[in-house]
Write a protein that holds these residues in place. Sequence first.
Motif, mmCIF file in Angstrom:
data_model
loop_
_atom_site.group_PDB
_atom_site.id
_atom_site.type_symbol
_atom_site.label_atom_id
_atom_site.label_comp_id
_atom_site.label_asym_id
_atom_site.label_seq_id
_atom_site.Cartn_x
_atom_site.Cartn_y
_atom_site.Cartn_z
ATOM 1 N N ARG A 1 0.641 -1.036 0.094
ATOM 2 C CA ARG A 1 -0.013 0.172 0.161
ATOM 3 C C ARG A 1 0.771 1.732 -0.167
ATOM 4 N N ALA A 2 1.614 1.633 0.744
ATOM 5 C CA ALA A 2 3.059 2.392 0.528
ATOM 6 C C ALA A 2 3.428 2.758 -0.403
ATOM 7 N N LEU A 3 3.938 1.571 -1.106
ATOM 8 C CA LEU A 3 4.367 2.249 -2.644
ATOM 9 C C LEU A 3 3.187 2.535 -3.351
ATOM 10 N N TYR A 4 2.440 2.181 -3.735
ATOM 11 C CA TYR A 4 1.316 2.307 -4.341
ATOM 12 C C TYR A 4 0.589 3.779 -3.716
ATOM 13 N N ASN A 5 0.901 3.500 -2.730
ATOM 14 C CA ASN A 5 0.767 5.263 -2.726
ATOM 15 C C ASN A 5 0.887 6.339 -2.895
ATOM 16 N N LYS A 6 2.629 6.495 -2.715
ATOM 17 C CA LYS A 6 4.186 7.053 -3.389
ATOM 18 C C LYS A 6 4.021 7.608 -4.903
ATOM 19 N N HIS A 7 3.776 5.841 -5.429
ATOM 20 C CA HIS A 7 3.531 5.880 -6.237
ATOM 21 C C HIS A 7 2.083 5.824 -7.907
ATOM 22 N N LYS B 1 2.007 5.806 -11.837
ATOM 23 C CA LYS B 1 3.142 5.142 -12.272
ATOM 24 C C LYS B 1 1.889 3.799 -12.209
ATOM 25 N N ILE B 2 1.551 3.315 -11.045
ATOM 26 C CA ILE B 2 0.345 1.833 -11.282
ATOM 27 C C ILE B 2 -0.719 1.927 -10.892
ATOM 28 N N GLU B 3 -1.024 1.204 -12.752
ATOM 29 C CA GLU B 3 -2.700 1.367 -12.561
ATOM 30 C C GLU B 3 -2.906 -0.212 -12.438
ATOM 31 N N PRO B 4 -3.994 -0.060 -12.544
ATOM 32 C CA PRO B 4 -5.590 -1.548 -12.330
ATOM 33 C C PRO B 4 -4.968 -2.979 -13.190
ATOM 34 N N MET C 1 3.940 -3.660 -16.384
ATOM 35 C CA MET C 1 4.653 -2.783 -16.768
ATOM 36 C C MET C 1 4.507 -2.186 -15.159
ATOM 37 N N ASN C 2 3.264 -2.536 -14.286
ATOM 38 C CA ASN C 2 3.785 -1.622 -12.650
ATOM 39 C C ASN C 2 5.246 -1.967 -12.031
ATOM 40 N N ILE C 3 5.315 -3.429 -11.915
ATOM 41 C CA ILE C 3 6.797 -3.789 -11.694
ATOM 42 C C ILE C 3 8.029 -2.775 -12.314
ATOM 43 N N PHE D 1 -3.259 -2.654 -5.229
ATOM 44 C CA PHE D 1 -3.984 -1.448 -4.405
ATOM 45 C C PHE D 1 -4.431 -0.388 -5.509
ATOM 46 N N ALA D 2 -4.290 -0.876 -6.900
ATOM 47 C CA ALA D 2 -4.747 0.013 -7.937
ATOM 48 C C ALA D 2 -5.832 -0.294 -8.104
#
Length: 139
Positions: free
Chosen positions: A12-18, A21-24, A29-31, A79-80
Amino acid sequence: MKQYTLNAEQSRALYNKHKSKIEPKNCYMNIFHVLTLYPRVFQSGEWKIAYGYVNSIDGVYCRHCFILAGEQVIDPTLFASDRDNPDRRYFITKVYENTEDYLAALDAEENYPALTTQLRNEDLAMQQWGMENGYLFIG
C-alpha cells in the motif's frame, strides 16, 4: 508448492507513493516501473521480480507479476484496484534473482513484459500442478 503472503503495508505504501505510475490490471508494467524507481533495491537482492499467480476467487489463481521481498510479496498493483484484499495468496513460478537476468528475458521477449514465451514451461508446469492439487491457474 509454497504459498506466499502479501505484505499489505509495504504494498500500500509503495502504491500510495507512486500512484501516477501504477495502474489497475497492468502488473507487468507496474513492476517494471518500480524497478526503474528503485534499481538499487533490486540490484542488492533485497527485492526480486517474481512471476506467478495470485488468488482471485476461491481456488482460482490469475497470472501475475509482483515483488518478492524475503518470504513476502509486495504487490502495488493490488492497491490500484477496488479489490485491495490484503488476504491474497501467491504462488511463484519464476523469480529473477538479479536485474540482468530479468532485463535479458525482456530483451528476448522483444520488451513484452508479460514474458509469456519465456515462461511458457513454468506456466504449464504450474497449471499441471494445480490440476493435481485442486487449484485452477489461468492467464
